[in-house]
Design an enzyme around this catalytic site. Structure first.
Site, PDB file in Angstrom:
ATOM      1  N   ASP A   1      -5.099  76.448  15.878  1.00  9.81           N
ATOM      2  CA  ASP A   1      -4.778  76.461  14.456  1.00  9.81           C
ATOM      3  C   ASP A   1      -4.096  77.760  14.050  1.00  9.81           C
ATOM      4  O   ASP A   1      -3.244  77.771  13.152  1.00  9.81           O
ATOM      5  CB  ASP A   1      -6.063  76.266  13.651  1.00  9.81           C
ATOM      6  CG  ASP A   1      -5.811  75.738  12.255  1.00  9.81           C
ATOM      7  OD1 ASP A   1      -4.641  75.518  11.899  1.00  9.81           O
ATOM      8  OD2 ASP A   1      -6.787  75.540  11.509  1.00  9.81           O
TER       9      ASP A   1
ATOM     10  N   CYS B   1      -1.425  76.558   6.831  1.00 13.32           N
ATOM     11  CA  CYS B   1      -0.897  75.194   6.875  1.00 13.32           C
ATOM     12  C   CYS B   1       0.609  75.264   6.689  1.00 13.32           C
ATOM     13  O   CYS B   1       1.078  75.861   5.706  1.00 13.32           O
ATOM     14  CB  CYS B   1      -1.524  74.329   5.778  1.00 13.32           C
ATOM     15  SG  CYS B   1      -0.855  72.641   5.721  1.00 13.32           S
TER      16      CYS B   1
ATOM     17  N   ASN C   1      -7.129  80.858   8.144  1.00 13.20           N
ATOM     18  CA  ASN C   1      -8.540  80.505   8.153  1.00 13.20           C
ATOM     19  C   ASN C   1      -9.379  81.751   7.881  1.00 13.20           C
ATOM     20  O   ASN C   1      -8.910  82.874   8.022  1.00 13.20           O
ATOM     21  CB  ASN C   1      -8.934  79.954   9.528  1.00 13.20           C
ATOM     22  CG  ASN C   1      -8.157  78.723   9.909  1.00 13.20           C
ATOM     23  OD1 ASN C   1      -8.584  77.615   9.680  1.00 13.20           O
ATOM     24  ND2 ASN C   1      -6.989  78.916  10.501  1.00 13.20           N
TER      25      ASN C   1
END
Length: 313
Positions: free
Chosen positions: A17, A243, A252
């Site tokens: 991520d 994102c 995050n």
């Protein structure tokens, strides 16, 4: 006062991520080194690769090389993410390198369309097939629902819609469902209500919190989830991530900041805080820029005052 759990589990998602949101591709050797560092901090779950088309996320195009190159302890579980059936086909070619597979959907129609060019119904029809295949391969299936608390295009996302999707995932074979605050729109009051409802609706399913710190509320949201009974969290060392769909969606919550908070409250994670701070600092050196984690700068709390140090107020 709410009694806090004695222990929580943390999955490190930075190598997937986090790395996918970097503007430049990180060298494969550097990825392998950073994952090996993370695997020796006490973390037991790490998301390391994504089987998406290389032209979509070129930063993760070396996933197979990374999976074959890492050397992690036997008790560390590696996870890969697949976007569709074709992605699972490619992942299964290196089936021996991982033990968990993540599948996903957005709870917002607009975000899902922009992210994977499908409606929610189309994604879930494919996910139902994928989940059953994952289980048949004797792999652990974890599902992720993006924009669980709000969507930058649609606004508030109804809680029942999110939990209905979660129940569909569980029925298909997912033993874990993660709820993603994809663009940092959650707040602690809503998070507490949400996780109380999710835990009640999903008995026997591991309910996981995944928060972003886009608006500075990540740790507060994690604490609210903890108070509501959540004991499974995802985070990213160095506060990497974000994102790619809406502009301004930053990373995050930092694993080291989350772990520091839990440890100071007496909640065990099994992770060495100094070791994961060192790993985050190594990532900072690889990227050649300052990362936004607070613990990278401050280090662990040292309750013993340094002799002769000036007083601060």
């Amino acid at each position: 006062m709410t009694r806090l759990p004695a222990h929580v589990d943390i999955r490190e998602v930075g190598p997937r991520d986090g790395f996918q949101n970097e503007p430049e591709t990180i060298a494969t050797a550097d990825k392998i080194d950073l994952i090996n560092r993370l695997a020796r901090t006490g973390l037991r779950r790490i998301e390391v690769a994504s089987f998406v088309r290389p032209e979509v996320i070129p930063q993760l195009s070396d996933g197979v090389e990374v999976l074959h190159g890492v050397d992690v302890p036997d008790d560390v579980s590696l996870m890969v993410l697949v976007p569709n059936s074709k992605g699972l086909d490619n992942a299964l070619k290196v089936r021996e390198t991982f033990s968990e597979v993540a599948i996903f959907v957005s709870a917002s129609e607009t975000h899902n369309k922009k992210n994977v060019n499908r409606t929610i119904a189309e994604s879930m029809a494919d996910n139902d097939v994928i989940a059953k295949r994952i289980v048949a391969e004797d792999l652990r299936c974890a599902a992720v629902i993006a924009t669980s608390y709000g969507c930058p295009f649609e606004g508030k996302v109804p809680m029942n819609r999110v939990l209905d999707i979660a129940e569909q995932f569980a029925a298909a074979g997912a033993t874990e469902v993660g709820f993603g605050d994809t663009t940092g729109m959650a707040n602690p009051a809503y998070v507490g209500e949400f996780f109380a409802a999710a835990i009640e609706r999903l008995p026997g399913v591991e309910v996981t919190a995944h928060f972003h710190n886009t608006r500075g509320q990540g740790l507060a949201n994690a604490y609210a989830a903890l108070q509501a009974g959540c004991t499974s969290f995802e985070s990213s060392f160095g506060e990497l991530g974000g994102c790619p769909v809406p502009v301004g969606s930053t990373g995050n919550i930092a694993s080291e900041d989350l772990i520091s908070m839990f440890h100071e409250m007496g909640v065990s994670t099994g992770v060495s805080l100094p070791a994961i701070i060192d790993a985050a600092r190594a990532a900072q050196a690889v990227l050649g820029r300052k990362l936004t984690s607070h613990s990278i700068v401050a280090g662990p709390i040292d309750w013993a005052p340094t002799p002769g140090a000036p007083a601060c107020h």
